[in-house]
Design an enzyme around this catalytic site. Structure first.
Site: not given
Length: 156
Positions: A22, A57, A59, A82, A86, A89, A114
């Site tokens: 993603f 992210a 997963e 990420v 709005g 999430h 990270f």
């Protein structure tokens, strides 16, 4: 006085990179930076690098856990992005990803670097994936190598 510091070069290190699909247009730049740093600065060969792809992210911790559990790698580099939207999430995904990856490192005594961008905008992500603010994938890869060397010195 003894001082333990990790060098960046780790030619024999076996490194797993777990990367989210993603936001792939950002994550692929992070991956390119990580691979370049591992090979050029860390002197790690292609044979010692494994790339594992997962959906997003959220997963990453489970994939990192399975990689660590295999006991075949000296360190894991987690890459993803990420981007705040709005809704809440962002907070859930970013927080759980961070917490989960830290838990994997502690549970399996394996460095988990990270390299997950948590940003407010697409512009910030682009800046951190290889333009104005450097490449956070490369920084995470170098951090992983340094931790491999630090832990090796502590254990010897």
């Amino acid at each position: 006085m003894n001082v333990i510091e990790g060098a960046i070069a780790a030619p024999n290190a076996k490194i797993a990179i777990v990367i989210a699909r993603f936001n792939s247009f950002i994550n692929e730049s992070l991956l390119a930076g990580a691979l370049d740093a591992l090979k050029r600065q860390g002197q790690v060969s292609d044979d010692n690098i494994t790339v594992v792809r997962c959906p997003g992210a959220y997963e990453l911790p489970l994939v990192a856990q399975q990689v660590a559990k295999s006991d075949r790698y000296d360190a894991i580099v987690a890459l993803g992005s990420v981007i705040r939207g709005g809704t809440p999430h962002f907070d859930y995904v970013a927080g759980e990803c961070n917490k989960g990856l830290a838990q994997v490192a502690l549970e399996y005594n394996t460095p988990v670097a990270f390299g997950v961008l948590t940003v407010d905008s697409i512009e910030q992500a682009i800046e951190r994936a290889g333009t104005k603010a450097g490449n956070k994938g490369a920084e995470a890869a170098l951090s992983a190598l340094e931790m491999v060397n630090v832990l090796s010195q502590i254990e010897s």
